[in-house]
Enzyme design. Structure first.
Site, PDB file in Angstrom:
ATOM      1  N   ARG A  28      54.858 140.788  56.792  1.00 14.54           N
ATOM      2  CA  ARG A  28      54.012 141.886  56.287  1.00 14.54           C
ATOM      3  C   ARG A  28      52.927 142.261  57.301  1.00 14.54           C
ATOM      4  NH1 ARG A  28      54.430 141.103  49.857  1.00 14.54           N
ATOM      5  NH2 ARG A  28      56.619 141.714  49.798  1.00 14.54           N
ATOM      6  N   ARG A  75      68.090 121.162  62.839  1.00 14.80           N
ATOM      7  CA  ARG A  75      67.783 120.478  64.099  1.00 14.80           C
ATOM      8  C   ARG A  75      68.952 120.827  65.023  1.00 14.80           C
ATOM      9  NH1 ARG A  75      63.290 117.372  62.402  1.00 14.80           N
ATOM     10  NH2 ARG A  75      63.522 116.713  60.257  1.00 14.80           N
ATOM     11  N   GLY A 105      57.315 121.812  63.743  1.00 16.82           N
ATOM     12  CA  GLY A 105      56.500 120.693  64.221  1.00 16.82           C
ATOM     13  C   GLY A 105      56.550 120.568  65.737  1.00 16.82           C
ATOM     14  N   ASP A 131      53.753 116.181  57.678  1.00 13.85           N
ATOM     15  CA  ASP A 131      53.118 115.004  58.291  1.00 13.85           C
ATOM     16  C   ASP A 131      51.671 115.238  58.740  1.00 13.85           C
ATOM     17  OD1 ASP A 131      55.426 113.538  57.965  1.00 13.85           O
ATOM     18  OD2 ASP A 131      56.215 114.055  59.939  1.00 13.85           O
ATOM     19  N   ARG A 166      51.646  94.508  37.677  1.00 12.32           N
ATOM     20  CA  ARG A 166      52.482  94.417  38.885  1.00 12.32           C
ATOM     21  C   ARG A 166      51.773  94.907  40.145  1.00 12.32           C
ATOM     22  NH1 ARG A 166      57.773  96.835  35.881  1.00 12.32           N
ATOM     23  NH2 ARG A 166      58.574  94.824  35.180  1.00 12.32           N
ATOM     24  N   LYS A 214      44.337  88.891  42.067  1.00 14.13           N
ATOM     25  CA  LYS A 214      44.473  88.121  40.817  1.00 14.13           C
ATOM     26  C   LYS A 214      43.506  88.619  39.736  1.00 14.13           C
ATOM     27  CE  LYS A 214      46.216  83.910  42.946  1.00 14.13           C
ATOM     28  NZ  LYS A 214      46.173  84.204  44.383  1.00 14.13           N
ATOM     29  N   GLN A 257      58.882 114.390  48.440  1.00 11.05           N
ATOM     30  CA  GLN A 257      57.641 114.762  49.139  1.00 11.05           C
ATOM     31  C   GLN A 257      57.766 116.075  49.900  1.00 11.05           C
ATOM     32  OE1 GLN A 257      55.908 110.983  51.147  1.00 11.05           O
ATOM     33  NE2 GLN A 257      57.975 110.484  50.535  1.00 11.05           N
TER      34      GLN A 257
HETATM   35  P1  ATP Z   1      59.196 117.754  62.018  1.00 13.92           P
HETATM   36  O1  ATP Z   1      57.802 117.336  62.430  1.00 13.92           O
HETATM   37  O2  ATP Z   1      59.264 118.255  60.643  1.00 13.92           O
HETATM   38  O3  ATP Z   1      60.256 116.731  62.360  1.00 13.92           O
HETATM   39  P2  ATP Z   1      59.857 119.100  64.469  1.00 13.92           P
HETATM   40  O4  ATP Z   1      59.700 120.503  64.916  1.00 13.92           O
HETATM   41  O5  ATP Z   1      59.097 118.060  65.238  1.00 13.92           O
HETATM   42  O6  ATP Z   1      59.549 119.053  62.926  1.00 13.92           O
HETATM   43  P3  ATP Z   1      62.355 118.177  65.639  1.00 13.92           P
HETATM   44  O7  ATP Z   1      63.629 117.804  64.980  1.00 13.92           O
HETATM   45  O8  ATP Z   1      61.674 117.178  66.497  1.00 13.92           O
HETATM   46  O9  ATP Z   1      61.414 118.720  64.471  1.00 13.92           O
HETATM   47  O10 ATP Z   1      62.607 119.472  66.568  1.00 13.92           O
HETATM   48  C1  ATP Z   1      63.216 120.636  66.031  1.00 13.92           C
HETATM   49  C2  ATP Z   1      64.107 121.266  67.059  1.00 13.92           C
HETATM   50  O11 ATP Z   1      63.342 121.657  68.212  1.00 13.92           O
HETATM   51  C3  ATP Z   1      65.192 120.347  67.624  1.00 13.92           C
HETATM   52  O12 ATP Z   1      66.305 120.245  66.775  1.00 13.92           O
HETATM   53  C4  ATP Z   1      65.536 121.071  68.930  1.00 13.92           C
HETATM   54  O13 ATP Z   1      66.381 122.168  68.688  1.00 13.92           O
HETATM   55  C5  ATP Z   1      64.155 121.596  69.367  1.00 13.92           C
HETATM   56  N1  ATP Z   1      63.602 120.652  70.364  1.00 13.92           N
HETATM   57  C6  ATP Z   1      63.016 119.462  70.136  1.00 13.92           C
HETATM   58  N2  ATP Z   1      62.686 118.848  71.296  1.00 13.92           N
HETATM   59  C7  ATP Z   1      63.103 119.681  72.290  1.00 13.92           C
HETATM   60  C8  ATP Z   1      63.077 119.630  73.725  1.00 13.92           C
HETATM   61  N3  ATP Z   1      62.558 118.586  74.386  1.00 13.92           N
HETATM   62  N4  ATP Z   1      63.599 120.666  74.410  1.00 13.92           N
HETATM   63  C9  ATP Z   1      64.128 121.738  73.760  1.00 13.92           C
HETATM   64  N5  ATP Z   1      64.185 121.835  72.413  1.00 13.92           N
HETATM   65  C10 ATP Z   1      63.685 120.844  71.692  1.00 13.92           C
END
Ligand code: ATP
Length: 324
Positions: A28, A75, A105, A131, A166, A214, A257
């Site tokens: 938007r 991923r 992330g 996280d 517990r 305890k 979560q």
């Molecule tokens: P989360 O914190 O939720 O795990 P994230 O972004 O850290 O999120 P990752 O699985 O580490 O999740 O990275 C997501 C995607 O980013 C990877 O599947 C890959 O495609 C890309 N990626 C991660 N590291 C690299 C790198 N060194 N070079 C290029 N692409 C990368």
């Protein structure tokens, strides 16, 4: 005539509640600024596969309250190779996309930083991970919702723990970071908090179990999954051997979560960050993450946020210890 900015938006890595609010804000705010906005499905995988759709205002209607991500996430190993990123770049060119907003992330931002440099295309990051472990921002989208999910679950566990007298070891997400365990631990009045960032917590726990436990009706020990002792099950087994007199149980909260309706804070945070990402593109920013520090929007270089570690709030650890 000035070229129309065509912006791609994607969600990558683990899903987090509030990602939809961020997508909505990007779309938007982009349209408001006369841009065209394209949704790239399944993160970098969709960029490589050309799974890209044009988004309009209506395509993001009715999603602000939904967890997960309408664009889906993935991923993608192929994106870590130059060949994979070249394919992705060719698809962006085919759609005329000349800037990308990545909600994810630190892994996602690492990839964004590399591709931005290789192909000279601006990438703006929006921190989306439950996280809360990204350097340069107080909040990441999804953290507040996840925290509230944990607190609600542990309050229920506390009822049964007290009724039976517990000790419960509750494992929460956080392979490398203890933000969820620490903050939920304080909010739930946990008697112990074990996180990867802090050594020596196990000794404090032993002391607590030797005397104070305890005197109490129940105890909750919050354990981040990446904690040094090997997670809640492993710690609970060690404690059972050492203190056979206690009735000990373990709960792993797991993927509940990640899901659920995003909290108001996550929706507001996501909306502000989405708008800020579009404004950053207008201001010719490249390779930055939008962060939130002291409730103000900030710009953090992508390479800084992926290289530097964010530490847990040491004051909170002190408070947690004091209040047991
Ligand atoms: P989360 O914190 O939720 O795990 P994230 O972004 O850290 O999120 P990752 O699985 O580490 O999740 O990275 C997501 C995607 O980013 C990877 O599947 C890959 O495609 C890309 N990626 C991660 N590291 C690299 C790198 N060194 N070079 C290029 N692409 C990368």
């Amino acid at each position: 005539m000035e070229e129309i900015m065509k912006v791609g938006v994607l969600t990558s890595g683990g899903d987090a509640p509030g990602m939809n609010a961020a997508i909505r804000a990007v779309v938007r705010a982009g349209l408001h600024r006369n841009m065209e906005v394209y949704g790239i499905r399944r993160g970098y995988q969709g960029m490589i596969d050309g799974d890209i759709i044009k988004l309009d205002s209506v395509s993001v209607s009715g999603i602000i309250h939904q967890g997960g991500t309408i664009l889906q996430t993935a991923r993608c190993k192929e994106f870590t190779t130059y060949e994979g990123r070249k394919k992705a770049y060719e698809n962006l060119c085919a759609f005329g996309i000349n800037a990308v907003i990545v909600i994810g992330g630190d892994g996602s931002f690492t990839g964004a930083g590399i591709m931005s440099k290789e192909f000279n295309i601006p990438f703006i990051g929006i921190p989306g991970t439950i996280d809360n472990d990204l350097y340069g921002t107080d909040y990441t989208i999804g953290f507040d919702t996840a925290l509230n999910t944990v607190v609600n679950a542990v309050d229920k566990i506390r009822d049964t723990a007290s009724s039976h007298g517990r000790i419960f070891f509750v494992e929460v997400m956080g392979k490398e970071a203890g933000f969820v365990a620490l903050q939920s631990g304080i909010a739930c009045g946990a008697e112990g908090i074990l996180i990867p960032e802090e050594k020596g917590q196990i000794e404090k726990l032993m002391n607590y179990l030797t005397i104070r436990a305890k005197q109490k009706k129940s105890s909750i020990i919050m354990v981040a999954e990446g904690e040094d002792e090997g997670g809640a099950i492993s710690i609970a087994n060690k404690i059972k051997e050492r203190f056979p007199e206690y009735d000990i149980r373990t709960t792993i909260l797991g993927h509940i979560q990640r899901g659920g309706t995003p909290s108001a804070l996550d929706r507001i945070c996501a909306s502000r960050m989405g708008v800020a990402a579009i404004e950053a593109l207008i201001d010719d920013q490249k390779s930055i993450m939008i962060g939130m520090v002291n409730n103000e929007v900030v710009h953090v270089p992508l390479n800084k946020t992926v290289k530097l570690d964010k530490d847990v709030d040491r004051d909170l650890l002190g408070i947690a210890d004091m209040l047991v």
